[in-house]
Write a protein that holds these residues in place. Structure first.
Motif, PDB file in Angstrom:
ATOM      1  N   CYS A 276       0.916  -1.262  -0.132  1.00  0.00           N
ATOM      2  CA  CYS A 276       0.122   0.115   0.123  1.00  0.00           C
ATOM      3  C   CYS A 276       0.842   1.099  -0.062  1.00  0.00           C
ATOM      4  O   CYS A 276       1.938   1.334   0.649  1.00  0.00           O
TER       5      CYS A 276
ATOM      6  N   ARG B 166      -3.439   3.401  -0.726  1.00  0.00           N
ATOM      7  CA  ARG B 166      -3.887   2.723  -2.004  1.00  0.00           C
ATOM      8  C   ARG B 166      -3.301   1.499  -2.108  1.00  0.00           C
ATOM      9  O   ARG B 166      -2.131   1.449  -1.984  1.00  0.00           O
ATOM     10  N   CYS B 167      -3.831   0.215  -2.222  1.00  0.00           N
ATOM     11  CA  CYS B 167      -3.377  -0.811  -2.005  1.00  0.00           C
ATOM     12  C   CYS B 167      -3.547  -1.698  -3.338  1.00  0.00           C
ATOM     13  O   CYS B 167      -4.482  -1.917  -3.939  1.00  0.00           O
TER      14      CYS B 167
END
Length: 504
Positions: free
Chosen positions: A332, A336-337
């Motif tokens: 991540c 945001r992964c």
């Protein structure tokens, strides 16, 4: 005429002896001793050869494994190397060759044994005695039917025997993946570096990550520390680099196990032999926060057991506990992964003094096969470079080893650097023939990144010092591999993706 020559020879010999009798006696005595020693050595060699043909005398087996370079001629001529030898990397030979599934139909049991090894026994008062010692793993010798009669007590495997013969997955990882220290007297010990390295590739091969847990500096003293380094790559875009430097007080590593902790990052070997990999860092330039949370699962038997190269003051060690692996988890950045599910992965371990060292390296899949190739070149190398090695495995473990003399690069690709355009490989070829076996590995590069190692703290463990190398640019590449060849009559063929490294 012949009679005259014979008389002259006798006359010269007699006058030589009568003129210098002591020298003549010394020469005759030395010749006699030499002949006597040769007779004894020939007798010892003949006895050893006869013993080798008697399976009851050599432990009940039908095949005796000797180290490379030791043969019947050495034994019969009494060479000292034939009297006291051991098989290097014996555990690898036992696990990956003699006891591997590949030979299950031909090998019933393989029993490691030492006979008449020369050791030195030191008493508490400092007196030293040479002794001859023998050793074996009792359970294996018993399976051979060669266990000697025990007059009293018991002769069974202890914990070390069991771990050597039948390690659990976690024990095997710890044995080949633990950390080290510089040798006493090592020059430039401040250049010592050791690291766990992982890479993981997305399912569509468009994204990949390089993850490094580095311990650098002379760890025997005070001037050393740790670093968490993650580089995220996406095809067609510049790499993103995340770095965390950690003081030695917050670093934990072990000479007995593979677990390491560097600040908030850690590598932990789970009881089933998988690796839990957690890392944190901030992006260089943007300060964006990165977190890594992956579990890396090595494929059974597909590993490189490790070796240490020593040349003068140069030391370089390398092991690959997970040559073929699968990774599950997430990476991540700023919340945001990217998720990975059984993604292609790899893990190796490096240690040594890295001042001025360059290398060729690659690890790739090719269908059912997984290959590792490489070569390390020390800073002070003045002669020709050594051959590369290509280590070939399949689902049953080690398959073959090749030694191509060169890797042929075609530097038709261009990358932009701060110093201008740099030509780097677009393709590469490795080719070798060993007896009836052949190997042809073709690499096609579709992404390359150049790092200037002179700026310090470059990818994969470079020391924090300026380097005056003829080839200062460290090139990391990703691409396709195409394998063709033949091993013991079996056709090799496969395609896959891998990662490769060189210098320019």
């Amino acid at each position: 005429m012949n009679a005259w020559r014979l008389a002259t020879s006798w006359l010269l010999a007699w006058r030589t002896v009568s003129t210098r009798p002591w020298r003549a006696m010394l020469l005759c005595g030395g010749f006699g001793v030499g002949v006597g020693v040769m007779i004894v050595l020939l007798a010892v060699g003949e006895a050893m050869v006869r013993q080798a043909s008697q399976e009851r005398l050599v432990g009940g087996g039908q095949v005796t494994v000797l180290p490379e370079g030791i043969d019947i001629e050495v034994l019969t001529t009494g060479g000292l190397g034939g009297l006291f030898f051991s098989v290097p990397n014996a555990r690898f030979v036992h696990r990956q060759v003699l006891s591997a599934p590949r030979l299950a139909d031909a090998v019933g049991v393989a029993a490691p044994q030492l006979e008449g090894k020369l050791l030195y026994l030191t008493t508490p008062d400092g007196v030293e005695y040479p002794v001859r010692a023998s050793g074996e793993v009792p359970s294996a010798t018993r399976q051979l039917g060669a266990m000697p009669r025990i007059a009293q007590g018991a002769w069974d495997d202890d914990a070390s025997d069991a771990r050597w013969m039948r390690p659990t997955a976690a024990e095997l990882r710890h044995d080949i993946d633990h950390f080290h220290r510089p040798a006493d007297g090592m020059a430039n010990a401040e250049s010592w570096g050791e690291w766990h390295y992982f890479n993981v590739l997305s399912a569509d091969a468009s994204r990949w990550a390089f993850i490094t847990f580095l311990v650098g500096g002379d760890v025997r003293g005070q001037q050393w520390g740790g670093q968490l380094l993650v580089t995220l790559h996406e095809r067609g875009r510049p790499p993103r680099r995340f770095v965390t430097n950690v003081p030695r007080e917050r670093v934990r590593f072990s000479l007995q196990d593979a677990d390491v902790q560097i600040g908030e990052g850690r590598v932990t070997v789970l009881p089933d032999g998988r690796y839990a990999v957690k890392s944190v860092g901030r992006e260089v330039g943007t300060n964006a926060v990165l977190t890594v949370d992956l579990v890396v699962s090595p494929a059974p038997r597909v590993e490189f057991p490790g070796a240490t190269l020593v040349s003068g003051d140069f030391t370089s060690g390398y092991a690959v506990p997970a040559l073929r692996a699968a990774a599950t988890g997430s990476i991540c950045v700023a919340g945001r992964c990217d998720r990975y599910e059984n993604a292609q992965a790899y893990h190796d371990h490096n240690w040594g003094g890295w001042r001025g060292v360059t290398w060729e390296w690659g690890a790739t899949r090719a269908g059912a096969y997984t290959l590792l190739f490489g070569r390390v070149t020390p800073e002070d190398t003045t002669g020709g470079t050594s051959p590369l090695f290509v280590y070939v495995t399949d689902e049953r473990g080690f398959l073959a080893l090749f030694r191509p003399r060169v890797i042929q690069y075609n530097d038709a690709r261009v990358v932009r650097t701060a110093a201008g355009d740099l030509s780097v490989p677009a393709t590469a070829d490795l080719f070798d023939v060993r007896g009836g076996d052949t190997l042809h590995l073709q690499l096609t590069v579709d992404d390359a990144v150049a790092t200037d190692t002179r700026i310090g703290l470059a990818e994969r463990g470079e020391g924090n010092y300026a380097r005056g190398l003829a080839r200062p640019w460290f090139i990391q590449m990703a691409g396709e591999a195409n394998l063709r060849g033949r091993i013991r009559g079996r056709v090799l063929e496969g395609r896959g993706r891998g990662f490769f490294e060189t210098y320019r």
